[in-house]
Write an enzyme that holds these catalytic residues in place. Structure first.
Site, PDB file in Angstrom:
ATOM      1  N   GLU A 345       0.799  -1.224   0.000  1.00  0.00           N
ATOM      2  CA  GLU A 345       0.000   0.000   0.000  1.00  0.00           C
ATOM      3  C   GLU A 345       0.840   1.286   0.000  1.00  0.00           C
ATOM      4  OE1 GLU A 345      -2.843  -0.526   3.189  1.00  0.00           O
ATOM      5  OE2 GLU A 345      -3.821  -2.192   2.160  1.00  0.00           O
ATOM      6  N   GLU A 450      -6.729  -9.820  -2.946  1.00  0.00           N
ATOM      7  CA  GLU A 450      -7.518  -9.846  -1.712  1.00  0.00           C
ATOM      8  C   GLU A 450      -9.006  -9.661  -2.030  1.00  0.00           C
ATOM      9  OE1 GLU A 450      -5.990  -7.093   1.226  1.00  0.00           O
ATOM     10  OE2 GLU A 450      -3.911  -7.456   0.642  1.00  0.00           O
TER      11      GLU A 450
END
Length: 574
Positions: A345, A450
């Site tokens: 991220e 995910e």
């Protein structure tokens, strides 16, 4: 009651209608150009529903949105475009009105430039009920950048397409603007055509005797043993001592990722006191069962997800701790993982860059690749495909991060990780498709890492639509579902109850798996030359070949190949 002949007639008639519809479906344009060009390319779909798409007819079809001044201009090379200036608010720009249908899916593209510097520009649709962002681009002065996006609307009727930028100091220029509607049937036909091209190969199987003579009228029964497409699901430590969990998981999935067990805050809660016992146990279990593992993650840029002792470290000590961390975890599992999410991220957060310098991520990727050259280092972030409102991780921002790593000197392999945490209130498949179009231009492996859908009445339905849309894209090399099971529930989406009976979402996953498998199976009879043809999904297969007085069993692999693949099976009839 219909006679047999009438029944056949209506079946053929329905098939003709279906094929005719397929033939007249507007093809989807998957192209995307990441380069900033001196002159924009032609509009996709010749502009589609847009009036005066290339601005060759002055300002016909266009009007001011807000209080901006709009002008029609022409460059020295004869290119014509529209300009919005004196923009006092973010949405001040130019606009065109369309009559939109809530049952349609819309893809948008256009070419943009700004008067000076760089600025993020969004394409926005304003209906009577809401605003929908269709896509983002980082435009700059001196050249034209492509924005590609898409959207759906919740209400049919009049809507304004306009553009916005938080930088009100820049003038927005635009050209080659396109808006193309598709029906749901057309959208599905694109998926089917893409799957046929990306996930199947046409094979020609020949049965011959021991002398090489063809065996006519032999029956081939072909069944898939293992799909080549990696479909996985996250797991956690609860699987270690739960046989029911193990049976459910390993009967379905061929790759996995650990929910939290490899993260730095799990393996080094106190500085210097490393504990990999839980991670080791899950690694050993997965590898014993032939399941590939994604390494998630080495570092996480979000300050709130660090070991408690990391936050107060000065830069010199943080560098030492980070060096130890990457050497320890990547070195420990060298050769055991297929991927490493090296810096998680880093489109949204920048803890390590802020303390260790702007090229901290580049150094981490280089180190990880040096230690474990067999595992592909991945970027991994959220909202790139699932939330069209987030400019920080838009496809253009993601591509810019990749370019930055390369410009800083990273020359190793890279992968694009897209988390895919979707809302259950609105599913924007056109935006998802356009985002993958843009990211595919990097020519790097793409994984959905995910995948889940937040709880809601559409959760299972949306999950199914997402699986089919994503699977249809050749640049996507695998899907991992973020549904590690815990007695207290899952992160956002469980696939089973606590007795490992499927929930609606689990049924969707099983249907997806079984459909791929059943569609992969084929049965038929050889022609006079001993040949049997079939279009098979990529994977491992078994073939039973039977005929007059003989029966034989063979296995074979069917991989990507644009040309017809021929395989010969010699059967001893003596």
């Amino acid at each position: 009651m219909l006679s047999v002949s009438n029944s056949i007639f209506f079946t053929i008639f329905a098939l003709i209608i279906f094929l005719g519809h397929e033939a007249h479906a507007v093809p989807y344009d998957y192209t995307y150009t990441a380069e900033c060009l001196a002159k924009p390319l032609k509009p996709q779909y010749n502009g589609g529903a847009v009036v005066n798409a290339e601005l060759n007819e002055g300002l016909t079809g266009w009007s001011s949105f807000g209080e901006s001044k709009i002008e029609h201009k022409e460059s020295s090379d004869g290119n014509k475009y529209i300009v919005a200036s004196t923009r006092n608010l973010t949405f001040h720009s130019f606009s065109q009105v369309f009559n939109l249908d809530k049952e349609k899916l819309y893809t948008f593209s256009g070419w943009f430039q700004v008067s000076h510097g760089k600025a993020e520009i969004a394409a926005v649709i304003k209906t009577k009920a809401s605003y929908e962002i269709g896509g983002w681009v980082t435009a700059q002065s001196g050249c034209w950048s492509m924005l590609k996006g898409g959207f759906t609307v919740n209400v049919s009727g009049s809507a304004h397409l306009h553009f916005q930028s938080n930088n009100t100091a820049v003038d927005i220029w635009a050209d080659s603007i396109s808006l193309q509607p598709f029906s749901k049937d057309e959208w599905k036909s694109h998926q089917d055509q893409s799957v046929q091209k990306a996930r199947r190969t046409r094979v020609r199987l020949q049965a011959v005797d021991q002398h090489g003579r063809p065996l006519a009228n032999a029956t081939f029964s072909v069944k898939q043993r293992r799909s080549a497409f990696p479909l996985g699901c996250a797991i956690n430590q609860n699987i270690l001592k739960n046989t029911a969990y193990q049976n459910w998981f390993f009967s379905r999935f061929r790759c996995t990722v650990f929910e939290n067990e490899l993260k730095w805050y799990s393996t080094e809660r106190s500085r210097g006191a490393e504990d990999y016992s839980t991670a080791d146990a899950i690694v050993n279990l997965a590898r014993t069962r032939g399941v590939a593992i994604r390494g998630h993650n080495v570092f996480w840029e979000d300050p709130q997800y660090q070991p408690p002792w990391v936050g107060g470290l000065p830069p010199s000590e943080l560098q030492k701790a980070a060096d130890r961390r990457i050497s320890a975890v990547v070195g420990r599992y060298r050769g055991k993982f297929i991927h490493w999410d090296v810096v998680n991220e880093n489109l949204h957060f920048g803890l390590f860059e802020s303390k260790l310098g702007p090229d901290a991520s580049r150094r981490f990727y280089q180190t990880a690749n040096t230690i474990d050259g067999r595992a592909t280092p991945f970027l991994n972030d959220y909202n790139t495909i699932e939330d069209n409102r987030d400019a920080a991780s838009s496809p253009s921002s993601y591509l810019r991060k990749i370019a930055q790593l390369k410009a800083q000197g990273y020359k190793g392999p890279l992968g694009i990780g897209l988390e895919g945490h979707f809302s259950s209130s609105n599913l924007n498949l056109p935006y998802l498709r356009s985002a993958i179009d843009a990211l595919s231009s990097a020519r790097l492996p793409i994984w959905i890492t995910e995948l889940d859908v937040q709880p809601g009445p559409n959760q299972a339905s949306y999950l199914g639509q997402l699986l089919w849309e994503i699977h249809s894209r050749s640049s996507v090399q695998g899907i991992v579902i973020w549904s590690a099971w815990s007695p207290q529930g899952c992160y956002r989406m469980c696939l089973t109850d606590n007795n490992f009976r499927n929930l609606a979402t689990g049924d969707v996953v099983d249907k997806f798996r079984s459909t791929l498998k059943s569609a992969a199976d084929s049965i038929g009879t050889t022609d006079s030359d001993g040949f049997f043809e079939a279009s098979l999904f990529h994977g491992e297969y078994e073939a039973n070949i039977t005929g007059d007085g003989f029966s034989d069993f063979r296995t074979f692999d069917n991989g990507p190949n644009e040309e017809l693949t021929t395989m010969q099976f010699k059967i001893d009839l003596s």
